[in-house]
Design an enzyme around this catalytic site. Structure first.
Site, PDB file in Angstrom:
ATOM      1  N   ASP A 108       3.323   9.595  -0.426  1.00  0.00           N
ATOM      2  CA  ASP A 108       2.162   8.775  -0.069  1.00  0.00           C
ATOM      3  C   ASP A 108       1.929   7.756  -1.176  1.00  0.00           C
ATOM      4  O   ASP A 108       1.976   8.116  -2.357  1.00  0.00           O
ATOM      5  CB  ASP A 108       0.924   9.680   0.059  1.00  0.00           C
ATOM      6  CG  ASP A 108      -0.061   9.182   1.113  1.00  0.00           C
ATOM      7  OD1 ASP A 108      -0.101   7.963   1.364  1.00  0.00           O
ATOM      8  OD2 ASP A 108      -0.788  10.026   1.680  1.00  0.00           O
ATOM      9  N   HIS A 152       0.817  -1.227   0.000  1.00  0.00           N
ATOM     10  CA  HIS A 152       0.000   0.000   0.000  1.00  0.00           C
ATOM     11  C   HIS A 152       0.842   1.265   0.000  1.00  0.00           C
ATOM     12  O   HIS A 152       0.340   2.348  -0.278  1.00  0.00           O
ATOM     13  CB  HIS A 152      -0.928  -0.006   1.218  1.00  0.00           C
ATOM     14  CG  HIS A 152      -1.996  -1.044   1.113  1.00  0.00           C
ATOM     15  ND1 HIS A 152      -3.285  -0.741   0.759  1.00  0.00           N
ATOM     16  CD2 HIS A 152      -1.944  -2.389   1.242  1.00  0.00           C
ATOM     17  CE1 HIS A 152      -3.990  -1.858   0.711  1.00  0.00           C
ATOM     18  NE2 HIS A 152      -3.199  -2.872   1.003  1.00  0.00           N
TER      19      HIS A 152
END
Ligand code: GDG
Length: 465
Positions: free
Chosen positions: A371, A163
């Site tokens: 991110d 992720h």
């Protein structure tokens, strides 16, 4: 195992938190975070099993069935939490994989605990998986699990999804026992990443560290083909749309607006309190805009929801102190009774409240330094059925690849951050609507179900929904 589950998710955390209420009764509540928002609906609809930690140290809860999901807790002692979770996962791998936004700490005892806990997860997964089952392992806490699981159960199809970003070759090379981590991932049949560049970094490393010869999107390892590809994650659009359409949420948004002062423009940040999210830089940029007189606290207000996260890790405590000091300074310097420029909420809010905030805001600030994807950006866009509201988005998020009509910014450069905030505030409504409509169309054609289906298709697993 004849009577196991044919689909198993393995993740650090179960999709629920176990708490005890005032009457001593056990309660399970849905846990916050990107992974759970994304996966829970899929496991539920396929009647599968989920292997993970309850979130409480020294918890000996046995397997339970909740909302159609078989939960198989993996126990962690307080020392495991300290070394495997807060240590190796969150003080070594997390900062390294986010391009050294903070300095990683390398410790042998953390590595050993990480390996031991990964083995425990692999055994738990091997235990619940039916013959020939598909197992989907998630994220940076469990990098060794695919290889461990394959050794225990060569009959399984194993997928892994990361992720968070996967670092460039030179950064990965810093990791002690780096080849072992790479071999851990190569135990999977399919390794998924948020971005194509991450998959390329991974394949390059198999050459550099193991002398393998990747070709296209795959590499042959121990006579198996391992595929590495990007599968950008998305959100549950139906959930956000339902909340955004609800009269209660819309009323709450209206109340928020009038409480903040009807005419003031609202800037909003919603993040776990994490140094990768760029909260400090965002608050600093807002403070500078106020002190330069580019915005005034009569006209503009910043609401920052900073959800408590990893609060036992020193770097997170220090970040909290720095952010709170800066918020206090700005409010002290630029506030008036009744009109504070920064509203800072160090709290976990409900989904309804988050969507009400998304609806109330004029400019959403999603400005991480790095991110993997960032679901908040996508949730904001999905919530804005009115096609109003502007998004300021960091170029260093996975989401920026899909949302390039946002006001893109480099948050490492405070001047650029200020420029983007001012551009978003000044943009004519028609321009904002055009941008928002384009972003909404893009998001709507790719939600989290489709993400999972694409991954599972590539793994060769049929999804029944
Ligand atoms: C990792 C990767 C990747 C936040 N505060 C509250 C709350 N949230 C929800 C948001 C959103 C989720 O948590 C956060 O997701 P992000 O993607 O923004 O960030 P991470 O937690 O760092 O997630 C990230 C993600 O995994 C998925 O692959 O996108 O790059 O770092 O859904 O709405 N939810 C509630 N209260 C809060 O206070 N209920």
């Amino acid at each position: 195992m004849a009577d196991g589950y044919s689909f198993v998710v393995v993740a650090n955390r179960l999709p629920v938190d176990r708490t005890t209420d005032e009457h001593g009764e056990t309660q399970w509540t849905r846990s916050p975070g990107g992974l759970v928002s994304a996966l829970e609906p899929i496991v539920r609809s396929s009647g599968g099993a989920w292997v993970g930690w309850t979130g409480a140290p020294d918890d000996d809860t046995g397997p339970v069935q909740i909302d159609g999901i078989h939960l198989r807790p993996v126990p962690l002692s307080a020392e495991d939490v300290d070394r495997y979770y807060e240590g190796q996962s969150n003080s070594t791998v997390w900062p390294l994989f986010h391009d050294l936004v903070e300095q990683p700490v390398y410790r042998r005892d953390w590595r050993q605990a990480y390996e031991e806990v990964n083995r425990r997860f692999a055994h738990a997964a091997a235990d619940v998986a039916a013959e020939g089952a598909s197992v989907w392992v998630h994220d940076y806490q469990l990098l060794l699990v695919p290889a461990m699981l394959r050794r225990l159960r060569p009959d399984l199809r194993i997928g892994f999804f990361l992720h968070i970003p996967f670092p460039p070759v030179e950064l990965f090379m810093q990791l002690p026992r780096r080849a072992e981590l790479l071999r851990g991932l190569l135990g999977a049949d399919l390794v998924g990443f948020q971005r194509p560049l991450a998959a390329q970094n991974f394949l390059q490393l198999t050459d550099r560290l193991l002398g393998l010869r990747p070709s296209g999107d795959s590499v042959v390892y121990e006579d198996r083909t391992v595929v590495a590809r990007a599968f950008p994650i998305s959100i549950d659009i139906t959930e956000i749309d339902r909340l955004a359409a609800s009269p209660e949420v819309q009323e709450a948004a209206g109340r928020l607006r009038s409480e903040l002062g009807g005419d003031r423009r609202m800037l909003l940040g919603v993040d776990r309190l994490d140094y990768t999210k760029g909260i400090e830089q965002r608050v600093e940029a807002f403070g500078e805009l106020l002190s330069e007189g580019a915005v005034s606290s009569d006209e503009v207000v910043l609401v920052q929801v900073a959800t408590p996260s990893r609060m036992r890790v020193a770097q997170y405590q220090q970040l909290r102190e720095r952010v709170e000091r800066e918020v206090g300074r700005i409010n002290g310097e630029f506030g008036e009774v009744g009109t504070m420029p920064v509203h800072y909420l160090f709290q976990n809010r409900s989904r309804e409240e988050l969507v009400a905030l998304y609806l109330a805001t004029d400019v959403m600030l999603v400005t991480p330094l790095r991110d993997g994807m960032n679901l908040v950006a996508k949730e904001f866009v999905a919530a804005r059925r009115d096609a109003l509201g502007a998004l300021v988005l960091s170029e260093f998020t996975g989401a920026a690849a899909e949302l390039d009509e946002a006001f893109l910014t480099n948050p490492h450069d405070v001047e650029d951050l200020k420029r983007a905030i001012l551009a978003a505030l000044a943009s004519p409504p028609a321009d904002r609507t055009t941008r928002m409509r384009t972003m909404r169309a893009r998001i709507q054609s790719h939600d989290v179900d489709q993400w999972a289906r694409e991954f599972l298709d590539a793994l060769g697993v049929p999804v029944h929904q």
